[in-house]
Design a protein around this motif. Sequence first.
Motif, PDB file in Angstrom:
ATOM      1  N   GLY A 145      -1.132   2.462  -2.867  1.00  0.00           N
ATOM      2  CA  GLY A 145      -2.314   2.781  -2.076  1.00  0.00           C
ATOM      3  C   GLY A 145      -3.121   3.966  -2.570  1.00  0.00           C
ATOM      4  O   GLY A 145      -4.305   4.076  -2.320  1.00  0.00           O
ATOM      5  N   GLU A 146      -2.500   4.886  -3.286  1.00  0.00           N
ATOM      6  CA  GLU A 146      -3.160   6.088  -3.763  1.00  0.00           C
ATOM      7  C   GLU A 146      -2.265   6.749  -4.799  1.00  0.00           C
ATOM      8  O   GLU A 146      -1.092   6.416  -4.921  1.00  0.00           O
ATOM      9  CB  GLU A 146      -3.396   7.044  -2.592  1.00  0.00           C
ATOM     10  CG  GLU A 146      -2.096   7.487  -1.926  1.00  0.00           C
ATOM     11  CD  GLU A 146      -2.312   8.294  -0.659  1.00  0.00           C
ATOM     12  OE1 GLU A 146      -3.154   9.205  -0.673  1.00  0.00           O
ATOM     13  OE2 GLU A 146      -1.645   8.002   0.330  1.00  0.00           O
ATOM     14  N   TRP A 154       0.814  -1.216   0.000  1.00  0.00           N
ATOM     15  CA  TRP A 154       0.000   0.000   0.000  1.00  0.00           C
ATOM     16  C   TRP A 154       0.848   1.266   0.000  1.00  0.00           C
ATOM     17  O   TRP A 154       0.373   2.344  -0.349  1.00  0.00           O
ATOM     18  CB  TRP A 154      -1.010  -0.005   1.158  1.00  0.00           C
ATOM     19  CG  TRP A 154      -0.419   0.114   2.519  1.00  0.00           C
ATOM     20  CD1 TRP A 154       0.005  -0.894   3.326  1.00  0.00           C
ATOM     21  CD2 TRP A 154      -0.167   1.317   3.231  1.00  0.00           C
ATOM     22  NE1 TRP A 154       0.505  -0.395   4.499  1.00  0.00           N
ATOM     23  CE2 TRP A 154       0.403   0.972   4.461  1.00  0.00           C
ATOM     24  CE3 TRP A 154      -0.371   2.671   2.940  1.00  0.00           C
ATOM     25  CZ2 TRP A 154       0.780   1.915   5.406  1.00  0.00           C
ATOM     26  CZ3 TRP A 154       0.012   3.603   3.902  1.00  0.00           C
ATOM     27  CH2 TRP A 154       0.579   3.219   5.107  1.00  0.00           C
TER      28      TRP A 154
END
Length: 100
Positions: A25-26, A21
């Motif tokens: 994760g983003e 992540w």
Amino acid sequence: EPYQFLLTFADCSHWMIVEPWQVYGEVYGHANRTIAKSSKQGSPYQAGWFLRESELGDPWLSLLDHWVSGQYGDGAMIYGEDSSSDHVDGANGKNSHGGV
């Protein structure tokens, strides 16, 4: 899903362990991401990486902040997506250590 990723040069001179992540994760631009441990440091620390939607070469994963890692050596750029040779082909880049 794996608990951790081990990313390393083929000769194991530079390596790092990260949680998935932290990488995916983003979407982020030069954000501090946590490295669990690495060839640089045996305890958790952070380095600035990129994962931008607009850049095919992302993510860029390095032992130190992205901008420092462009200088190779101890700041080794461990991984760049899309077979990008930016930041990785210098005298101390991954390709001089047998690849990833």
